[in-house]
Each structure stands twice: as structure tokens, then as C-alpha cells.
Design a protein around this motif. Structure first.
Motif, mmCIF file in Angstrom:
data_model
loop_
_atom_site.group_PDB
_atom_site.id
_atom_site.type_symbol
_atom_site.label_atom_id
_atom_site.label_comp_id
_atom_site.label_asym_id
_atom_site.label_seq_id
_atom_site.Cartn_x
_atom_site.Cartn_y
_atom_site.Cartn_z
ATOM 1 N N VAL A 47 0.837 -1.199 0.000
ATOM 2 C CA VAL A 47 0.000 0.000 0.000
ATOM 3 C C VAL A 47 0.873 1.252 0.000
ATOM 4 N N ALA A 48 1.906 1.266 0.814
ATOM 5 C CA ALA A 48 2.825 2.410 0.840
ATOM 6 C C ALA A 48 3.529 2.567 -0.500
ATOM 7 N N ALA A 49 3.963 1.452 -1.049
ATOM 8 C CA ALA A 49 4.636 1.506 -2.346
ATOM 9 C C ALA A 49 3.712 2.067 -3.420
ATOM 10 N N ALA A 50 2.461 1.636 -3.405
ATOM 11 C CA ALA A 50 1.503 2.113 -4.399
ATOM 12 C C ALA A 50 1.298 3.621 -4.282
ATOM 13 N N ASP A 51 1.233 4.115 -3.057
ATOM 14 C CA ASP A 51 1.084 5.560 -2.863
ATOM 15 C C ASP A 51 2.256 6.324 -3.471
ATOM 16 N N VAL A 52 3.469 5.842 -3.231
ATOM 17 C CA VAL A 52 4.649 6.557 -3.718
ATOM 18 C C VAL A 52 4.773 6.418 -5.238
ATOM 19 N N ILE A 53 4.472 5.241 -5.758
ATOM 20 C CA ILE A 53 4.544 5.040 -7.211
ATOM 21 C C ILE A 53 3.581 5.990 -7.928
ATOM 22 N N THR A 54 2.412 6.193 -7.359
ATOM 23 C CA THR A 54 1.465 7.147 -7.937
ATOM 24 C C THR A 54 2.064 8.546 -7.970
ATOM 25 N N GLN A 55 2.769 8.909 -6.924
ATOM 26 C CA GLN A 55 3.391 10.238 -6.885
ATOM 27 C C GLN A 55 4.560 10.359 -7.877
ATOM 28 N N ILE A 56 5.268 9.266 -8.098
ATOM 29 C CA ILE A 56 6.337 9.299 -9.104
ATOM 30 C C ILE A 56 5.750 9.643 -10.478
ATOM 31 N N ARG A 57 4.543 9.182 -10.719
ATOM 32 C CA ARG A 57 3.842 9.534 -11.955
ATOM 33 C C ARG A 57 3.423 11.007 -11.958
ATOM 34 N N ARG A 58 3.037 11.544 -10.806
ATOM 35 C CA ARG A 58 2.441 12.883 -10.752
ATOM 36 C C ARG A 58 3.464 14.006 -10.541
ATOM 37 N N ILE A 59 4.564 13.715 -9.888
ATOM 38 C CA ILE A 59 5.555 14.755 -9.589
ATOM 39 C C ILE A 59 6.026 15.503 -10.837
ATOM 40 N N PRO A 60 6.317 14.812 -11.954
ATOM 41 C CA PRO A 60 6.836 15.544 -13.116
ATOM 42 C C PRO A 60 5.942 16.681 -13.591
ATOM 43 N N SER A 61 4.626 16.520 -13.532
ATOM 44 C CA SER A 61 3.725 17.562 -14.036
ATOM 45 C C SER A 61 3.798 18.836 -13.209
ATOM 46 N N THR A 62 4.356 18.755 -12.009
ATOM 47 C CA THR A 62 4.483 19.937 -11.144
ATOM 48 C C THR A 62 5.843 20.610 -11.286
ATOM 49 N N LEU A 63 6.729 20.027 -12.089
ATOM 50 C CA LEU A 63 8.100 20.538 -12.136
ATOM 51 C C LEU A 63 8.488 21.164 -13.468
ATOM 52 N N GLY A 64 8.186 20.516 -14.588
ATOM 53 C CA GLY A 64 8.632 21.071 -15.854
ATOM 54 C C GLY A 64 8.041 20.355 -17.046
ATOM 55 N N GLU A 65 8.074 21.025 -18.190
ATOM 56 C CA GLU A 65 7.501 20.455 -19.412
ATOM 57 C C GLU A 65 8.239 19.217 -19.863
ATOM 58 N N ARG A 66 9.576 19.170 -19.636
ATOM 59 C CA ARG A 66 10.371 18.032 -20.082
ATOM 60 C C ARG A 66 10.649 17.025 -18.967
ATOM 61 N N THR A 67 10.123 17.252 -17.759
ATOM 62 C CA THR A 67 10.354 16.319 -16.660
ATOM 63 C C THR A 67 9.554 15.044 -16.871
ATOM 64 N N VAL A 68 10.209 13.891 -16.674
ATOM 65 C CA VAL A 68 9.507 12.608 -16.740
ATOM 66 C C VAL A 68 9.880 11.782 -15.519
ATOM 67 N N GLY A 69 8.957 10.912 -15.102
ATOM 68 C CA GLY A 69 9.206 10.046 -13.953
ATOM 69 C C GLY A 69 8.639 8.663 -14.189
ATOM 70 N N THR A 70 9.365 7.648 -13.749
ATOM 71 C CA THR A 70 8.970 6.267 -14.027
ATOM 72 C C THR A 70 9.343 5.347 -12.870
ATOM 73 N N THR A 71 8.448 4.413 -12.564
ATOM 74 C CA THR A 71 8.801 3.235 -11.778
ATOM 75 C C THR A 71 8.839 2.060 -12.743
ATOM 76 N N GLY A 72 10.023 1.518 -12.958
ATOM 77 C CA GLY A 72 10.173 0.446 -13.939
ATOM 78 C C GLY A 72 10.364 -0.931 -13.333
ATOM 79 N N TYR A 73 10.520 -0.982 -12.010
ATOM 80 C CA TYR A 73 10.783 -2.279 -11.358
ATOM 81 C C TYR A 73 10.064 -2.300 -10.019
ATOM 82 N N ILE A 74 9.447 -3.432 -9.696
ATOM 83 C CA ILE A 74 8.831 -3.636 -8.393
ATOM 84 C C ILE A 74 8.962 -5.098 -7.998
ATOM 85 N N ASP A 75 9.276 -5.329 -6.729
ATOM 86 C CA ASP A 75 9.402 -6.691 -6.202
ATOM 87 C C ASP A 75 8.652 -6.737 -4.878
ATOM 88 N N ALA A 76 7.544 -7.470 -4.834
ATOM 89 C CA ALA A 76 6.733 -7.585 -3.633
ATOM 90 C C ALA A 76 6.883 -8.980 -3.037
#
Length: 412
Positions: free
Chosen positions: A240-269
Motif C-alpha cells: 500500500v505504501a509503495a503504491a502511494d509513492v509510485i502514484t506520486q512518481i507519476r504525478r511529480i513531473p507535471s508539477t516541475l517542468g515540461e520536459r520532466t519525466v518520472g517512471t517506476t520500472g521495477y517492483i518486487d513484492a
């Protein structure tokens, strides 16, 4: 007069390399230090020897071929990229730059063109970072950004050790992994891996720099328990904590810059069972932007989000910085050489900032550096549907060939 590379031979060479590690769906699976990597290295060594190049392999497996210049005091111009691929990636990513460098040498031989500066071509070891981390590993060791012994000890997911695999395939050379002399310039050709050239109906990208990026991993530690009887307010759910942070990794770029990108490419539960509350989850962050300040802000924010998520779920947590690279602005001499080559060849070009890291990121620290981009259809890369037309490949290869000759100073 522009240097003309032989298009049919160039395309045939690209097709030949693509057969080594080919997938059923038209892609490429040629991981660093695999048997397929050995096969393509053997092939490349044969091609360099056939072109009359003086070849060497350094202690990290980086492969070089040298064509001498007429001025014994002139510093070499280095041109190349990498032959390793992503898992089930495309046939152009990296390999296009190596084949274009080889075709540059062949064209100079075809037309008896001498250059004042030596020209060297290179295949860097493990640019992709998909089997062993970090990415751009070979060029990083070569310029002194990474420690040789530390990178020798890197392991893949199966526990194979980098140095052992390098020796296994026969490409641990006896030349030190460092520049043997000062270099005049470094040029690299790559597919864009983005949509901007195609969107703007351009044939060639004149790359002016590379985004900075930060990679890292976060691990949350909770408590495994039965998913049925355990009340919700008793739970310490790491996922649940991981899901919350992964969602923010998706959303943070839109608050920073036009060329900012963010990705979670690996997860191990763990334990990764439908009937058990996850007690340990590791996942990655990756942010990129042309501004180093933006990159640092993104990293700070994701760690703040992780701390808050851990508090909400009553978890322990830790993080690991895996790689950080500053943004790079290329030297005017190289950008101008590429732009002039594209103009002289009458290709419709545009100047563009790279959204992906390349070996040029490291090379920037030791010499003037520049890049050429080829069009990526639909901006696709790092998968089997990656596609660049042969016409677009040829335009980019011709551009880098002529830029390299300009920097190496053609002798009349």
C-alpha cells in the motif's frame, strides 16, 4: 565534397548485426556479456580488421578500431555507440551508431580520403544497464566516473559476476580501461527514442545536450499476515505504501517542468501471494530533466513521499541512490559540425535535447562531444516495435560521417 557512404552496404550491415540475437517478433535480445553479445563482438572485430583498422580491447571489454591520420600530433576523433540491447528491444538502439561508425571508415577507404586526425570507432560495453547496473558502464569506467574493481564485482539477477562473464566470453582485454591519449572529439549516433523529430517532420536531429537523471530504489518493510482475518487497522502493508509513492512518481513531473519525466520500472513484492499481506516491497524511481535543480527536487520529493507513506502504514523503510548524472550541454564545435553536415547534405533538421542517457554523457567530461539523432517512428524504443526507416537511418549516418570528417580535417 560530402563523404558518401554506400547505402546498400550500410543497410545490409545493419540487417546482418540484427540477425545476432534476433527475436521472433523482429526485435533484438542481446544482453551484455551474453553468448549473443560475444557473437556480435566477434563479428564486429572481423569487420574492423577487414576495414584495415588497428584494433584493441580494453580490460572492461570496450572495443576500439583506429584509422591513422596524416598528422602524428593530432588528437583522435572517436565515433561509436553500443551493440548490447535491452531485453527484447529493437534492432536500432545503439547498433545504428556502431554500424554508422564502421561505414564511415569504409567510405573513407572507398574514396581514398585521408584525415589529419586519427579516427577511432568504438563499441562500448554495457550501455543499456539491463543485465548489470549501472547503465553506460563501459564508458563510465573509461572516463573515470566509475571504479573498475567495483564494476567488475557487479552481479546480474542470477548472481553472475561481471568480471567472470567478461572472461567467459573472451573479452577481458589487456589494455587499461582509460583514454590512452587526449581526444579531439566524440560523436555518437542514436535513434531519438522519442517523438519530436517525427512530430516536426524532420529528417535528422542535431543534439545539443542530454537530460540529467536520478535513479534509485525504495524498500518498505511491513509485517506479513493473513489477508482474511487481519483487520484493516492492524495491517502494516508494504505494498500500500509503495503504491502511494509510485502514484506520486507519476504525478511529480507535471508539477516541475515540461520536459520532466518520472517512471517506476521495477517492483518486487514479497511474499507475493494472493492470501498474504505483503511485508517487503522494493521499487525504483527514475526522473529526467534538462535541469539539474529539477532532478534534485524530484528526488527530494519522492523521498518525502516515501517517509510520509511509511508513517501512514507504520513501516520501516530505506532507500538507495543507484545512479545520478548531471545534464550535459554539448560543445559548440561538435554541434556546429553536425549542423553544417546536415545542411550541406540538404537534410531537414532540428536541434533537440536528448531525453535519454547515452555514452556521450560520460564522454562530455573528457572532450568536446556531439550527437546525431535518427527519426524514431511513433517515438517507440526499448521494445521490439522500435522502427526507423532505412532512409532515415541513412540520413543520420551520412550526417555523422560528414561531421566526423569535418572534425578530423580532411586532407586534400
Amino acid at each position: 565534397m560530402p563523404v558518401r557512404i554506400a547505402k546498400d552496404r550500410f543497410v545490409e550491415t545493419m540487417q546482418t548485426q540484427a540477425e545476432i540475437g534476433a527475436t521472433d517478433d523482429g526485435g533484438l535480445h542481446r544482453l551484455t556479456l551474453s553468448d549473443e553479445d560475444k557473437a556480435v563482438r566477434d563479428w564486429f572485430a572481423e569487420q574492423m580488421a577487414a576495414a584495415g583498422l588497428e584494433t584493441r580491447v580494453d580490460e572492461f571489454g570496450n572495443m576500439f578500431g583506429r584509422r591513422e591520420g596524416t598528422d602524428p600530433d593530432a588528437k583522435p576523433v572517436l565515433v561509436g555507440s553500443h551493440l548490447d540491447s535491452q531485453p527484447y528491444g529493437g534492432i536500432y538502439d545503439g547498433a545504428l551508431g556502431v554500424v554508422a561508425a564502421l561505414e564511415l571508415i569504409r567510405a573513407l577507404n572507398d574514396h581514398d580520403v585521408d584525415t589529419a586526425h586519427p579516427i577511432e570507432i568504438v563499441n562500448w560495453t554495457n550501455e543499456e544497464g539491463s543485465r548489470f547496473q549501472p547503465a553506460m558502464q563501459g564508458s563510465g569506467v573509461w572516463v573515470g566516473a566509475h571504479d573498475l574493481e567495483t564494476e567488475y564485482a557487479a552481479t546480474d539477477v542470477d548472481g553472475a559476476v561481471f568480471e567472470d562473464e567478461l572472461e567467459r566470453i573472451g573479452y577481458k582485454g589487456d589494455v587499461p580501461c582509460e583514454p590512452p591519449e587526449e581526444y579531439e572529439a566524440y560523436l555518437e549516433l542514436h535513434v531519438e527514442q522519442g517523438p519530436y523529430l517525427e512530430e516536426n517532420d524532420k529528417q535528422v536531429g542535431v543534439v545539443t545536450g542530454i537530460v540529467g537523471f536520478t535513479w534509485g530504489a525504495i524498500t518498505f518493510y511491513g509485517e506479513a499476515d493473513h489477508s482474511g482475518p487481519t483487520p484493516m487497522h492492524y495491517r502494516q502493508d508494504a505494498l500500500v505504501a509503495a503504491a502511494d509513492v509510485i502514484t506520486q512518481i507519476r504525478r511529480i513531473p507535471s508539477t516541475l517542468g515540461e520536459r520532466t519525466v518520472g517512471t517506476t520500472g521495477y517492483i518486487d513484492a514479497k511474499p507475493n501471494s494472493i492470501n498474504i499481506i505483503p511485508d517487503e516491497v522494493t521499487f525504483t524511481w527514475g526522473f529526467r530533466d534538462p535541469s539539474d535543480d529539477v532532478i534534485e527536487e524530484a528526488r527530494t520529493r519522492v523521498l518525502e513521499e516515501a517517509s510520509a507513506a511509511a508513517e501512514r502504514e507504520d513501516l520501516e523503510w530505506e532507500y538507495e541512490d543507484r545512479m545520478q548524472a548531471p545534464a550535459v550541454t554539448f560543445a559548440d564545435t561538435c554541434v556546429d559540425a553536425v549542423q553544417t553536415a546536415a545542411d550541406d547534405l540538404e537534410y531537414d533538421s532540428m536541434q533537440i535535447f536528448s531525453g535519454a542517457g547515452h555514452d556521450a554523457t560520460h564522454m562530455h567530461s573528457i572532450c568536446d562531444t556531439g550527437m546525431v539523432f535518427a527519426v524514431s517512428e511513433n517515438g517507440k524504443s526499448h521494445n521490439e516495435s522500435e522502427y526507423t526507416s532505412w532512409d532515415d537511418c541513412y540520413a543520420a549516418a551520412s550526417t555523422i560521417a560528414n561531421a566526423a570528417v569535418t572534425l578530423a580535417e580532411e586532407v586534400d
